[in-house]
Design a protein around this motif. Structure first.
Motif, short mmCIF file in Angstrom:
data_model
loop_
_atom_site.label_atom_id
_atom_site.label_comp_id
_atom_site.label_asym_id
_atom_site.label_seq_id
_atom_site.Cartn_x
_atom_site.Cartn_y
_atom_site.Cartn_z
N VAL A 1 0.84 -1.20 0.00
CA VAL A 1 0.00 0.00 0.00
C VAL A 1 0.87 1.25 0.00
N LEU A 2 1.92 1.24 0.80
CA LEU A 2 2.84 2.39 0.82
C LEU A 2 3.57 2.55 -0.51
N LEU A 3 3.92 1.40 -1.15
CA LEU A 3 4.56 1.47 -2.46
C LEU A 3 3.61 2.06 -3.50
N GLN A 4 2.36 1.64 -3.46
CA GLN A 4 1.39 2.17 -4.42
C GLN A 4 1.19 3.68 -4.23
N ALA A 5 1.13 4.12 -2.98
CA ALA A 5 0.99 5.55 -2.72
C ALA A 5 2.22 6.32 -3.19
N ALA A 6 3.41 5.74 -2.99
CA ALA A 6 4.64 6.40 -3.43
C ALA A 6 4.68 6.55 -4.95
N VAL A 7 4.22 5.50 -5.67
CA VAL A 7 4.19 5.58 -7.14
C VAL A 7 3.23 6.68 -7.59
N HIS A 8 2.08 6.79 -6.93
CA HIS A 8 1.12 7.84 -7.28
C HIS A 8 1.70 9.23 -7.03
N VAL A 9 2.46 9.38 -5.95
CA VAL A 9 3.06 10.68 -5.65
C VAL A 9 4.11 11.03 -6.69
N ARG A 10 4.89 10.01 -7.11
CA ARG A 10 5.90 10.27 -8.14
C ARG A 10 5.25 10.61 -9.47
N GLU A 11 4.06 10.11 -9.71
CA GLU A 11 3.32 10.45 -10.92
C GLU A 11 2.56 11.77 -10.79
N LYS A 12 2.73 12.44 -9.63
CA LYS A 12 2.04 13.70 -9.34
C LYS A 12 0.53 13.51 -9.31
N LYS A 13 0.12 12.38 -8.75
CA LYS A 13 -1.30 12.08 -8.54
C LYS A 13 -1.53 11.95 -7.04
N VAL A 14 -1.44 13.09 -6.35
CA VAL A 14 -1.54 13.09 -4.88
C VAL A 14 -2.93 12.68 -4.40
N PRO A 15 -4.03 13.12 -5.01
CA PRO A 15 -5.35 12.68 -4.52
C PRO A 15 -5.52 11.16 -4.56
N LYS A 16 -4.96 10.48 -5.59
CA LYS A 16 -5.04 9.02 -5.62
C LYS A 16 -4.27 8.39 -4.48
N ALA A 17 -3.10 8.94 -4.19
CA ALA A 17 -2.31 8.42 -3.07
C ALA A 17 -3.05 8.60 -1.75
N GLU A 18 -3.65 9.77 -1.55
CA GLU A 18 -4.43 10.00 -0.32
C GLU A 18 -5.62 9.05 -0.23
N GLU A 19 -6.25 8.78 -1.36
CA GLU A 19 -7.40 7.87 -1.36
C GLU A 19 -6.99 6.45 -1.00
N VAL A 20 -5.86 5.98 -1.55
CA VAL A 20 -5.37 4.62 -1.26
C VAL A 20 -5.05 4.47 0.21
N LEU A 21 -4.36 5.45 0.79
CA LEU A 21 -3.95 5.36 2.19
C LEU A 21 -5.15 5.48 3.13
N SER A 22 -6.06 6.38 2.86
CA SER A 22 -7.24 6.54 3.73
C SER A 22 -8.13 5.31 3.67
N ARG A 23 -8.25 4.67 2.50
CA ARG A 23 -9.06 3.47 2.39
C ARG A 23 -8.47 2.33 3.22
N TYR A 24 -7.13 2.19 3.17
CA TYR A 24 -6.50 1.14 3.98
C TYR A 24 -6.65 1.44 5.48
N ALA A 25 -6.53 2.71 5.87
CA ALA A 25 -6.65 3.05 7.29
C ALA A 25 -8.06 2.78 7.81
#
Length: 338
Positions: A38-62
């Motif tokens: 999950v952290l890897l997926q969020a990091a890839v989204h951040v590197r792609e400059k897709k911050v809302p997707k990263a926030e969505e992935v992390l909040s869903r897991y939490a």
């Protein structure tokens, strides 16, 4: 998981996003309840400059795994704060109950609430931290630090009565001079009698006995004074100043200050060609060639002849007979006349 995530890391830094996404999706299918994919997926989204997707992935897991979401919430707070999503960052930090009393968490939450112009929320964060440390039975108790910070914060945000109460508790519990000065300053705005009562406990400052406070209050403001106000210094300080001796200047060896001699040349640091006293040397014109254009000097002619003789392969054995000397021009003229 370290060896499994190695290809993802390599593609992550080489910017092969599509391949990194494929590897991450495979890890998510294999390790469903693990935090690392999950952290890897969020990091890839951040590197792609897709911050809302990263926030969505992390909040869903939490939300799905509240018992194992501390690292995910911290990562979500970091990503949201870097993207100026202060509300999401503050909410994610507030969900971590184990670190709410720690100084770093409290300071971060207060700063985020101030960015959101929520002074009430920042004050409630400080109040809850003070309440926790009052009930804590630890050796390294940070109650006084939190009370000072909370009093300063409330004083800066116009909560004078709450700040006065905190300063009064600090004075009664710890007897801090700084807290006493803060109590006098805050109570002067709310309760003048209390301010005068605690003002008597302050120690007088040295050197301020000759100042008339009432006359200062009547003045319109600070004025320019040519001579500074003289303050009576103690005798010990005067004696220390009198004991100071002036050191004699150290001169170079063989230097007589009574007869210093001529002053040094002010142009001594300049190159010789840039000095005003510099005179270039004259060129020797005697060695110049005189004669018609294309003529060669006698010395050069002799030198070339000598070189030519030395390089000849067969030296001559028999010397030529010396030619008879030619007559002068005058003898020729006499013969022509005769």
């Amino acid at each position: 998981m370290g060896t499994v995530g190695e290809p993802v890391r390599n593609n992550f830094f080489t910017e092969n996003w599509w391949k990194a996404q494929e590897l991450v999706s495979g890890l998510l299918a294999t390790f469903r309840d693990n935090v690392f994919p999950v952290l890897l997926q969020a990091a890839v989204h951040v590197r792609e400059k897709k911050v809302p997707k990263a926030e969505e992935v992390l909040s869903r897991y939490a939300e799905k795994h509240p018992d194992n979401s501390t690292g995910v919430l911290l990562a979500l707070a970091q990503i949201a704060a870097n993207a100026n999503h202060f509300q999401i960052a503050a909410d994610s930090l507030s969900k971590i109950s184990d670190i709410q009393h720690m100084p770093a968490t409290v300071a971060t939450l207060v700063a985020l609430k101030e960015r959101l112009n929520d002074s009430n929320g920042a004050a409630s964060v400080l109040d809850s931290a003070i309440k926790w440390w009052k009930n804590a039975m630890t050796e390294d108790n940070k109650l006084d630090m939190f009370m000072r910070e909370a009093a300063t914060f409330k004083l800066n945000h116009g909560r004078d009565k709450e700040a006065c109460q905190l300063y009064e508790e600090l004075v009664k519990s710890y007897g801090s001079t700084e807290a006493l000065a803060g109590l006098v300053a805050t109570s002067a705005r709310t309760d003048l009698a209390k301010a005068e009562q605690y003002e008597k406990q302050l120690k007088p400052l040295p050197g301020l006995q000759g100042i008339d406070v009432k006359s200062l209050e009547k003045t319109s403001g600070a004025r320019h004074v040519e001579q500074a106000m003289k303050v009576d210094a103690p005798e010990e300080v005067k004696k220390q100043k009198a004991k100071k001796r002036k050191r004699k200047p150290k001169y170079p060896k063989g230097y007589d200050p009574a007869n210093p001699g001529p002053p040094p040349d002010p142009e001594r640091w300049l190159p010789k060609r840039e000095r005003s006293t510099y005179r270039p040397k004259r060129k020797d014109k005697r060695a110049q060639v005189r004669g018609a254009q294309g003529s060669v000097s006698r010395e050069k002619h002799d030198a070339s002849a000598a070189n030519a003789g030395a390089t000849s392969s067969k030296p001559t054995t028999s010397a030529k007979a010396p030619e008879p000397p030619k007559g002068s021009n005058k003898s020729r003229k006499k013969k022509s006349r005769s």
